[in-house]
Design a protein around this motif. Sequence first.
Motif, PDB file in Angstrom:
ATOM      1  N   SER A   1     -18.017  -6.752  29.487  1.00  0.00           N
ATOM      2  CA  SER A   1     -18.461  -4.892  29.616  1.00  0.00           C
ATOM      3  C   SER A   1     -17.223  -4.826  29.940  1.00  0.00           C
ATOM      4  O   SER A   1     -17.059  -6.069  31.663  1.00  0.00           O
ATOM      5  CB  SER A   1     -20.202  -5.367  30.508  1.00  0.00           C
ATOM      6  OG  SER A   1     -19.923  -5.849  31.610  1.00  0.00           O
ATOM      7  N   ASP A   2     -17.227  -3.497  30.455  1.00  0.00           N
ATOM      8  CA  ASP A   2     -15.775  -2.789  30.802  1.00  0.00           C
ATOM      9  C   ASP A   2     -15.569  -1.733  30.786  1.00  0.00           C
ATOM     10  O   ASP A   2     -16.356  -0.998  29.904  1.00  0.00           O
ATOM     11  CB  ASP A   2     -14.545  -3.491  31.094  1.00  0.00           C
ATOM     12  CG  ASP A   2     -14.334  -3.000  31.849  1.00  0.00           C
ATOM     13  OD1 ASP A   2     -13.709  -2.647  32.465  1.00  0.00           O
ATOM     14  OD2 ASP A   2     -12.454  -4.048  31.772  1.00  0.00           O
ATOM     15  N   GLU A   3     -16.018  -0.879  31.902  1.00  0.00           N
ATOM     16  CA  GLU A   3     -15.668   0.381  31.658  1.00  0.00           C
ATOM     17  C   GLU A   3     -14.715   1.076  30.430  1.00  0.00           C
ATOM     18  O   GLU A   3     -14.522   2.164  30.450  1.00  0.00           O
ATOM     19  CB  GLU A   3     -15.075   1.373  32.608  1.00  0.00           C
ATOM     20  CG  GLU A   3     -13.790   1.148  33.636  1.00  0.00           C
ATOM     21  CD  GLU A   3     -13.655   2.064  34.609  1.00  0.00           C
ATOM     22  OE1 GLU A   3     -14.725   2.698  35.296  1.00  0.00           O
ATOM     23  OE2 GLU A   3     -12.686   2.103  35.719  1.00  0.00           O
ATOM     24  N   ILE A   4     -13.989   0.114  30.753  1.00  0.00           N
ATOM     25  CA  ILE A   4     -12.403   0.687  29.242  1.00  0.00           C
ATOM     26  C   ILE A   4     -13.104  -0.107  28.816  1.00  0.00           C
ATOM     27  O   ILE A   4     -12.896  -1.580  28.256  1.00  0.00           O
ATOM     28  CB  ILE A   4     -11.315   1.038  29.540  1.00  0.00           C
ATOM     29  CG1 ILE A   4     -10.273  -0.076  30.179  1.00  0.00           C
ATOM     30  CG2 ILE A   4     -11.071   2.240  31.687  1.00  0.00           C
ATOM     31  CD1 ILE A   4      -9.660  -0.639  30.987  1.00  0.00           C
ATOM     32  N   GLY A   5     -12.371   0.274  27.147  1.00  0.00           N
ATOM     33  CA  GLY A   5     -11.308  -0.898  26.559  1.00  0.00           C
ATOM     34  C   GLY A   5     -10.393  -0.767  25.407  1.00  0.00           C
ATOM     35  O   GLY A   5      -9.827  -0.045  24.952  1.00  0.00           O
TER      36      GLY A   5
ATOM     37  N   VAL B   1     -11.935   4.994  25.409  1.00  0.00           N
ATOM     38  CA  VAL B   1     -10.681   3.216  24.287  1.00  0.00           C
ATOM     39  C   VAL B   1      -9.534   3.735  23.807  1.00  0.00           C
ATOM     40  O   VAL B   1      -9.954   4.736  23.266  1.00  0.00           O
ATOM     41  CB  VAL B   1     -12.583   2.862  23.327  1.00  0.00           C
ATOM     42  CG1 VAL B   1     -11.641   1.966  22.271  1.00  0.00           C
ATOM     43  CG2 VAL B   1     -13.444   3.016  24.422  1.00  0.00           C
TER      44      VAL B   1
ATOM     45  N   THR C   1     -18.341   7.875  24.874  1.00  0.00           N
ATOM     46  CA  THR C   1     -16.965   7.561  25.052  1.00  0.00           C
ATOM     47  C   THR C   1     -15.060   8.365  24.657  1.00  0.00           C
ATOM     48  O   THR C   1     -15.548   8.962  23.671  1.00  0.00           O
ATOM     49  CB  THR C   1     -17.039   6.399  24.115  1.00  0.00           C
ATOM     50  OG1 THR C   1     -18.113   5.749  24.732  1.00  0.00           O
ATOM     51  CG2 THR C   1     -15.759   5.545  24.558  1.00  0.00           C
TER      52      THR C   1
ATOM     53  N   CYS D   1     -17.911   0.777  21.695  1.00  0.00           N
ATOM     54  CA  CYS D   1     -17.638   1.854  22.943  1.00  0.00           C
ATOM     55  C   CYS D   1     -19.369   1.894  23.766  1.00  0.00           C
ATOM     56  O   CYS D   1     -18.986   3.158  24.682  1.00  0.00           O
ATOM     57  CB  CYS D   1     -17.929   2.953  21.733  1.00  0.00           C
ATOM     58  SG  CYS D   1     -15.946   2.724  20.858  1.00  0.00           S
TER      59      CYS D   1
ATOM     60  N   LYS E   1     -18.857   2.624  27.811  1.00  0.00           N
ATOM     61  CA  LYS E   1     -16.896   2.472  28.251  1.00  0.00           C
ATOM     62  C   LYS E   1     -16.952   4.286  28.503  1.00  0.00           C
ATOM     63  O   LYS E   1     -17.135   5.268  27.346  1.00  0.00           O
ATOM     64  CB  LYS E   1     -16.411   2.032  27.170  1.00  0.00           C
ATOM     65  CG  LYS E   1     -16.607   0.329  27.036  1.00  0.00           C
ATOM     66  CD  LYS E   1     -15.158  -0.198  26.679  1.00  0.00           C
ATOM     67  CE  LYS E   1     -15.673  -1.673  26.231  1.00  0.00           C
ATOM     68  NZ  LYS E   1     -17.405  -2.145  25.721  1.00  0.00           N
TER      69      LYS E   1
END
Length: 708
Positions: free
Chosen positions: A259-263, A318, A344, A312, A315
């Motif tokens: 998990s993360d807020e960006i990817g 992305v 997202t 997504c 997040k």
Amino acid sequence: MAERSFKAEVEQLRLGDGETFHGEGILAVTKALLQAGVAYVGGYQGSPISHLMDVFADANELMGELGVHFESSASEATAAAMLAASVNYPLRGAVAWKSVVGTNVASDALSNVASGGVTGGALIILGEDYGEGSSIMQERTHAFAMKSQMWLLDPRPSLPVIVDMVEKGFALSEASNTPVMLELRVRACHVTGSFVARDNRRPRLTVAEAAEAPVRDADRIVLPPANFLHEVEKIERRWPAAIRFIREQKLNEHFGPESDEIGIIVQGGLFNSLNRALELLDLSDAYGKVAIPVYVLNVAYPLIPDEVRDFCAGKRAVLVVEEGQPEFIEHELNTLVRRAGLDTRIVGKDVLPRAGEYGGAVIRDGVAKFLRAYAPERAPAEEPVAPAPALPPGAVPQRPAGFCTGCPERPIFSAMKLVQKELGAFHVSADIGCHLFSILPPFHIGNTTMGYGLGTAGASAFKPRDRRAIAIMGDGGFWHNGLTSGIGNAVFNQDDNLTIIVDNGYSAATGGQDILSSRARPPGRKTNNPIEKAVRGIGIGWAWTMTRTYDVAGMRDAIRAALTSAEKGPKVLVAQSECQLNRQRRLKPQVAKALKAGRRVVRERFGVDPDTCTGDHSCIRLSGCPSLTIRPNPDPLRQDPVAHVENSCVGCGVCGEVSHAAVLCPSFYKARIIANPDRRDRLRQRLRGWVIGALQRRAARAIAARAF
């Protein structure tokens, strides 16, 4: 004679279950095909998958043991048509060719097999050489896959992944009754690594066994009403089956934290470059331990809606790392994210270049921009961009691509330059192959090029009154497409133009593979089919074969004769001499063996007498040979540097031939270098030394007498 022999490497193809395979990517693909139980393989050579064809040619014995049929196809269309064997029979088949140009040639057969579908696994291996490794137009196969709804694999450049994708590609094809494309970039083809091998599998049904028990299914043939049902079948049955297989078999991969807020979503083939970019930003290491969630699309088409939604979700943004344009994946991701009701933000070409190859530095800069916008606490400090230094006046210009040292095609264009001086400029319709370098300096010959074997067809629009157009075609292009699309078309329409067919004995530009007109006699193939005989058989009346292109004066006269002939209709000049690269590959081992055994070896070299050279350098302008250069003038009273022949000279003699044909200067000489000379050589050398010494002494006395 291929560019490289794989006789030693193919022994690794015999490795069994649990043994470790170590080698190049293209060899790993071959091993994967055998492990998957492939029944037949075909293809047309071209970068970067040429070696796939060469490996199979060198592994003929193993192919025979396993019952695998291998065929080097006459063209990509011929290769694609082989997939017909998988339409009605559970035969696993693979074909290969160079990228989008090969796909264009094969498009008719591909569209048919994609419409009707397959019973056995059908795999199309593509050399997707986009960017600096490419010699073609910058396009991608992705568009064709979408248009015909064929699934597109883009494996991460790791040997275990590539091998797995080959084997799973067959299974995906069988599960969805759809041909599958597997694209390999230059770096993936030549990456070196290892994987744990499995036993080779004999195909459960060979092509011979299938032919003995014919099966017919009219519903697989593209004719009304079946073709209308094919479209419905693609959407209602084949597509869901492919989605289900890809998801269940986990063909796509995930790296980094859950998990993360960006990817980041990346094409599989670009993962190594992305990882290097992240490593430069202190967000990964050399082993792919990334600090940002990364979703790797080993399957570039179709995308899996559930996987995209799950990745997504939660997040803010992305980043999509997708090379080339249009940005098919980015567009589809936006659609899937909105359908899933997610907010997202999909970021792609707004931070990454719309065109050009995505190397590590390019991706690094794009990721840095993405981080500054959506995760500034992890973004690197923005560095000031220094202006590029201006080149000083007289700086060395870029070096254009050119012919190899001793190339037999160079004198053809030297002769054409001489004819142009006499008759004026003419339109030249070029073709694909080594001869395309004639467009660049120093020749500047060639107006258009339209495709492999289409040089003559490209000139067909010109109906001259007093100035015939010239078409250039290689022997590889001639047998690939030119005989029918070019020469046959010119005969049918009675085009009054000249076609020069460069017959260097091989499909040289693709790696030196033998073709129909090759002089070699490979086992199991029929070669030595003269090009002139073929063109006369199709209706050419004016045909001439020059058996030595290095005869520049003879080439000039032959071209002039064709352009000034009173006879109307198409004319063909076949210009023969062996490809120098292949000749050197053949001769160097023989010479080395003879030298080691102490046998007499004679090599020819050319040079320039600096006292005679005028410094005009017309020889360089009309030849462009890499071994021709300049050096300071030994005469202190003359300023112009003189021509000089470097040690890379292979003794083809074209520099001297050009000078004499153009009536330039007599400064070129030919020397015979003799290793391990015999008694006659030594006696002859002493006699020459005595005669030359006597003449020099007499000349010195005459000069001294005049001085006093």
